[in-house]
Structures are given as structure tokens and as C-alpha cells.
Design an enzyme around this catalytic site. Structure first.
Site, PDB file in Angstrom:
ATOM      1  N   LYS A  13       0.775  -1.434  -0.041  1.00 62.02           N
ATOM      2  CA  LYS A  13       0.092  -0.003   0.009  1.00 62.02           C
ATOM      3  C   LYS A  13       0.920   1.375  -0.088  1.00 62.02           C
ATOM      4  O   LYS A  13       0.677   2.207  -0.774  1.00 62.02           O
ATOM      5  CB  LYS A  13      -1.104  -0.275   1.107  1.00 62.02           C
ATOM      6  N   ARG A  87      -9.775   0.670   8.852  1.00 59.98           N
ATOM      7  CA  ARG A  87      -9.588  -0.564   8.971  1.00 59.98           C
ATOM      8  C   ARG A  87     -10.390  -1.531   9.816  1.00 59.98           C
ATOM      9  O   ARG A  87     -10.265  -2.571  10.202  1.00 59.98           O
ATOM     10  CB  ARG A  87      -8.138  -0.358   9.974  1.00 59.98           C
ATOM     11  N   ARG A 126      11.830  -5.515   4.974  1.00 58.72           N
ATOM     12  CA  ARG A 126      11.645  -4.188   4.697  1.00 58.72           C
ATOM     13  C   ARG A 126      12.390  -3.257   5.410  1.00 58.72           C
ATOM     14  O   ARG A 126      12.708  -3.420   6.593  1.00 58.72           O
ATOM     15  CB  ARG A 126      10.122  -3.643   5.074  1.00 58.72           C
ATOM     16  N   ARG A 160      11.180  -1.121  11.287  1.00 58.23           N
ATOM     17  CA  ARG A 160      10.020  -1.038  12.218  1.00 58.23           C
ATOM     18  C   ARG A 160       9.892  -1.787  13.219  1.00 58.23           C
ATOM     19  O   ARG A 160      10.089  -3.082  13.163  1.00 58.23           O
ATOM     20  CB  ARG A 160       8.793  -0.793  11.503  1.00 58.23           C
ATOM     21  N   ARG A 171      -0.750  -8.783  13.741  1.00 65.20           N
ATOM     22  CA  ARG A 171      -1.386  -7.793  12.434  1.00 65.20           C
ATOM     23  C   ARG A 171      -2.215  -8.545  11.739  1.00 65.20           C
ATOM     24  O   ARG A 171      -3.189  -7.996  11.240  1.00 65.20           O
ATOM     25  CB  ARG A 171      -0.112  -7.081  12.007  1.00 65.20           C
TER      26      ARG A 171
HETATM   27  P1  AP5 Z   1       4.815  -1.648   1.776  1.00 67.74           P
HETATM   28  O1  AP5 Z   1       4.535  -0.952   0.728  1.00 67.74           O
HETATM   29  O2  AP5 Z   1       5.690  -1.040   3.057  1.00 67.74           O
HETATM   30  O3  AP5 Z   1       3.720  -2.374   2.350  1.00 67.74           O
HETATM   31  P2  AP5 Z   1       2.309  -1.864   2.989  1.00 67.74           P
HETATM   32  O4  AP5 Z   1       1.045  -2.460   2.634  1.00 67.74           O
HETATM   33  O5  AP5 Z   1       2.164  -0.333   3.208  1.00 67.74           O
HETATM   34  O6  AP5 Z   1       2.357  -2.489   4.544  1.00 67.74           O
HETATM   35  P3  AP5 Z   1       2.611  -1.874   6.071  1.00 67.74           P
HETATM   36  O7  AP5 Z   1       3.310  -2.957   6.823  1.00 67.74           O
HETATM   37  O8  AP5 Z   1       3.099  -0.503   6.037  1.00 67.74           O
HETATM   38  O9  AP5 Z   1       1.195  -2.081   6.439  1.00 67.74           O
HETATM   39  P4  AP5 Z   1       0.512  -2.143   7.597  1.00 67.74           P
HETATM   40  O10 AP5 Z   1      -1.198  -1.958   7.159  1.00 67.74           O
HETATM   41  O11 AP5 Z   1       0.503  -3.153   8.566  1.00 67.74           O
HETATM   42  O12 AP5 Z   1       1.217  -1.024   8.459  1.00 67.74           O
HETATM   43  P5  AP5 Z   1       0.507   0.423   8.680  1.00 67.74           P
HETATM   44  O13 AP5 Z   1       1.707   1.475   9.027  1.00 67.74           O
HETATM   45  O14 AP5 Z   1      -0.580   0.924   8.092  1.00 67.74           O
HETATM   46  O15 AP5 Z   1       5.681  -3.035   1.159  1.00 67.74           O
HETATM   47  C1  AP5 Z   1       5.995  -3.885   2.042  1.00 67.74           C
HETATM   48  C2  AP5 Z   1       7.586  -4.462   1.547  1.00 67.74           C
HETATM   49  O16 AP5 Z   1       7.365  -5.056   0.344  1.00 67.74           O
HETATM   50  C3  AP5 Z   1       8.704  -3.175   1.274  1.00 67.74           C
HETATM   51  O17 AP5 Z   1       9.710  -3.823   1.750  1.00 67.74           O
HETATM   52  C4  AP5 Z   1       8.339  -3.223  -0.161  1.00 67.74           C
HETATM   53  O18 AP5 Z   1       9.603  -2.568  -0.796  1.00 67.74           O
HETATM   54  C5  AP5 Z   1       8.046  -4.693  -0.668  1.00 67.74           C
HETATM   55  N1  AP5 Z   1       7.155  -4.628  -1.939  1.00 67.74           N
HETATM   56  C6  AP5 Z   1       5.984  -3.680  -2.122  1.00 67.74           C
HETATM   57  N2  AP5 Z   1       5.462  -4.092  -3.016  1.00 67.74           N
HETATM   58  C7  AP5 Z   1       5.912  -5.370  -3.756  1.00 67.74           C
HETATM   59  C8  AP5 Z   1       5.854  -5.991  -4.753  1.00 67.74           C
HETATM   60  N3  AP5 Z   1       4.788  -5.788  -5.761  1.00 67.74           N
HETATM   61  N4  AP5 Z   1       6.732  -6.899  -4.848  1.00 67.74           N
HETATM   62  C9  AP5 Z   1       7.748  -7.345  -4.011  1.00 67.74           C
HETATM   63  N5  AP5 Z   1       8.017  -6.483  -2.958  1.00 67.74           N
HETATM   64  C10 AP5 Z   1       7.128  -5.535  -2.684  1.00 67.74           C
HETATM   65  O19 AP5 Z   1       0.061   0.262  10.398  1.00 67.74           O
HETATM   66  C11 AP5 Z   1       1.009   0.211  11.327  1.00 67.74           C
HETATM   67  C12 AP5 Z   1       0.249  -0.204  12.680  1.00 67.74           C
HETATM   68  O20 AP5 Z   1      -0.355   1.236  13.068  1.00 67.74           O
HETATM   69  C13 AP5 Z   1      -0.946  -1.080  12.851  1.00 67.74           C
HETATM   70  O21 AP5 Z   1      -0.566  -2.482  13.068  1.00 67.74           O
HETATM   71  C14 AP5 Z   1      -2.056  -0.309  14.032  1.00 67.74           C
HETATM   72  O22 AP5 Z   1      -1.349  -0.666  15.219  1.00 67.74           O
HETATM   73  C15 AP5 Z   1      -1.751   0.987  13.665  1.00 67.74           C
HETATM   74  N6  AP5 Z   1      -2.640   1.618  12.725  1.00 67.74           N
HETATM   75  C16 AP5 Z   1      -2.292   2.047  11.380  1.00 67.74           C
HETATM   76  N7  AP5 Z   1      -3.803   2.521  10.719  1.00 67.74           N
HETATM   77  C17 AP5 Z   1      -4.493   2.197  11.707  1.00 67.74           C
HETATM   78  C18 AP5 Z   1      -6.071   2.238  11.571  1.00 67.74           C
HETATM   79  N8  AP5 Z   1      -6.623   2.996  10.617  1.00 67.74           N
HETATM   80  N9  AP5 Z   1      -6.829   1.832  12.638  1.00 67.74           N
HETATM   81  C19 AP5 Z   1      -6.203   1.213  13.953  1.00 67.74           C
HETATM   82  N10 AP5 Z   1      -4.697   1.264  13.937  1.00 67.74           N
HETATM   83  C20 AP5 Z   1      -4.109   1.610  12.820  1.00 67.74           C
END
Ligand code: AP5
Ligand code: ZN
Length: 213
Positions: A13, A87, A126, A160, A171
Site C-alpha cells: 500500500k 481498517r 523491509r 520498524r 497484525r
Molecule cells: P509496503 O509498501 O511498505 O507495504 P504496506 O502495505 O504499506 O505495509 P505496512 O506494513 O505499512 O502495512 P500495515 O497496514 O501493517 O502498516 P501501517 O503502517 O498501516 O511494502 C512492504 C515491503 O514489500 C517493502 O519492503 C516493499 O519494498 C516490498 N514490496 C512492495 N510491493 C512489492 C511487490 N509488488 N513485490 C515485491 N516487493 C514489494 O500500520 C501499522 C500499525 O499502526 C497497525 O498495526 C496499527 O497498530 C496501527 N494503525 C495504522 N492504521 C490504523 C487504523 N486505521 N486503525 C487502527 N490502527 C491503525
């Protein structure tokens, strides 16, 4: 044009959102990034958020809806990309109400489909540039020069606290329990467009571009 990038942790994402910011001037609203900022603030709220996030659990709806509302009402551009929000069903309802209040609507919800095995590899490999936030991967997207960001030349790379197998299990559980019902929610509204998130980064970008037109 306002869009949601919906998918499990590591689906790509953030990677795709950054591309849309660069090419279309859209505004990325990542609740994960906002909460990581709150974590570093040193406030009581920041400390509470840090504990919840690092363990892989979801932060309360109240906190994240408040963060989104603040940004939605203070920024304007070529549309918003919601990355990691909504979410929960409560967050989805709150977003619909907020957009309606602003006279805006949702264009598309892009569902990024990736299987669990690939997610583990993506999350554990990552790292991110501490200066500009560019996202890299040990195998699929390394920096051209080891330890140096391709985008800004920064040399501080960060991993992270929640990018470990134990937090990732939590997660994923949170995703299947609380977030995956949103797939049916948006499907029923006719807004959902799935993409194969297992393809190369560039191929995923092309699929999203084709949907957005
Ligand atoms: P990346 O693009 O970083 O993936 P992502 O989908 O953004 O993953 P996140 O881990 O950031 O999502 P998340 O939903 O767990 O975390 P968030 O910060 O929202 O890609 C991942 C890796 O793969 C990278 O190394 C990239 O280079 C590689 N890659 C990407 N595309 C690729 C491809 N096509 N092929 C190969 N490699 C690829 O949330 C973190 C925490 O915050 C949550 O656990 C929760 O505690 C809290 N939180 C956040 N939002 C909320 C909410 N709305 N409500 C409640 N709690 C929340
Ligand atoms: Zn950088």
C-alpha cells in the site's frame, strides 16, 4: 479523486501510494505514518500508541478517525489516497460521513491481494529511509548503493519495531478479523477493484493506473 488502498500488512500500500503522490499530486493519508509520528512525540497518548502498534494490535477507532478528520479538513490537492485507513467497519462509516460533510466522494477501493507467505517475506525484508521515507526491501527493492537512499542520498535506514514475525502474526489476525469485512462492505457498494499484489512493483503500479485511468 479519493481512493482507498486496502490490503494486509506488507501488501504494498505504502509503496504504491508514494508512486501516486509523485505522478498525480495526490495526498497520501497513512494512519500508520501518522501514528508513528505520534509515537515519537513523547506524550502519554504517544506512549500508549507505541505499545499497541509494536505488538501489532489496532489503535482505537476514536484516535485514528480524529487524525484523519484533522488532515482531511486542512489539506487539499488532487485527491486523497487512504493508506491503512479505514481498517474497521466503524472507520469506514466515519470516512463516508466525513467525505459527505466535505461534499466529496470515494472513487475506488483498490484491494491489493497478496498471500500470507509473501507478506512474511516482505515485512521481514523491509527497511525505510529515515530521511525521506522511501520504502526498500532487502531482496525485491534494495538501494543501488548499499546503505544510501536512491531518492535523497540519506544514509540512515530504519526498520520498524512491529516488523517481526510475532507482531506480524497479530497484525494478520487483526486484518482478517476486523479489516477484511471491508472487502464485502465495499464490494456491496460497487466500489471494489482487486489487483494482483503478488506481481512486480511496476506491474502492480500499471494495474492501478489502468483502474484509475
Ligand atoms: P509496503 O509498501 O511498505 O507495504 P504496506 O502495505 O504499506 O505495509 P505496512 O506494513 O505499512 O502495512 P500495515 O497496514 O501493517 O502498516 P501501517 O503502517 O498501516 O511494502 C512492504 C515491503 O514489500 C517493502 O519492503 C516493499 O519494498 C516490498 N514490496 C512492495 N510491493 C512489492 C511487490 N509488488 N513485490 C515485491 N516487493 C514489494 O500500520 C501499522 C500499525 O499502526 C497497525 O498495526 C496499527 O497498530 C496501527 N494503525 C495504522 N492504521 C490504523 C487504523 N486505521 N486503525 C487502527 N490502527 C491503525
Ligand atoms: Zn531517502
Amino acid at each position: 479523486m479519493n481512493i482507498i488502498l486496502l490490503g494486509p500488512p506488507g501488501a504494498g500500500k505504502g509503496t504504491q501510494a508514494r508512486h501516486l503522490v509523485e505522478t498525480r499530486g495526490m495526498i497520501q493519508l497513512s494512519t500508520g505514518d501518522m501514528l508513528r509520528e505520534a509515537k515519537t512525540s513523547g506524550t502519554e497518548m504517544g506512549k500508549k500508541v507505541a505499545e499497541i502498534m509494536d505488538a501489532g494490535n489496532l489503535v482505537t477507532d476514536e484516535i485514528v478517525i480524529g487524525l484523519i478528520e484533522e488532515r482531511l479538513t486542512s489539506e487539499a490537492g488532487a485527491g486523497f489516497i487512504f493508506d491503512g485507513f479505514p481498517r474497521t467497519l466503524a472507520q469506514a462509516d466515519a470516512l463516508a460521513a466525513l467525505l459527505a460533510k466535505l461534499g466529496q466522494s470515494l472513487h475506488t477501493v483498490i484491494e491489493m491481494r497478496v498471500d500470507d507467505e509473501a507478506l512474511v517475506r516482505r515485512i521481514t525484508g523491509r527497511f525505510t529511509c529515515g530521511n525521506c521515507g522511501e520504502v526498500y526491501h532487502d531482496e525485491t527493492k534494495p538501494t543501488k548503493t548499499p546503505g544510501v537512499c536512491d531518492q535523497c542520498g540519506g544514509t540512515e535506514m530504519v526498520r520498524r519495531a512491529d516488523d517481526n514475525e510475532e507482531s506480524l502474526r497479530t497484525r494478520l489476525m487483526e486484518y482478517y478479523k476486523k479489516t477484511s469485512p471491508l472487502i464485502g462492505y465495499y464490494y456491496a457498494k460497487g466500489d471494489l477493484r482487486p489487483v494482483n499484489g503478488l506481481a512486480d512493483i511496476k506491474e502492480v503500479t500499471a494495474s492501478i493506473e489502468a483502474i484509475l485511468g
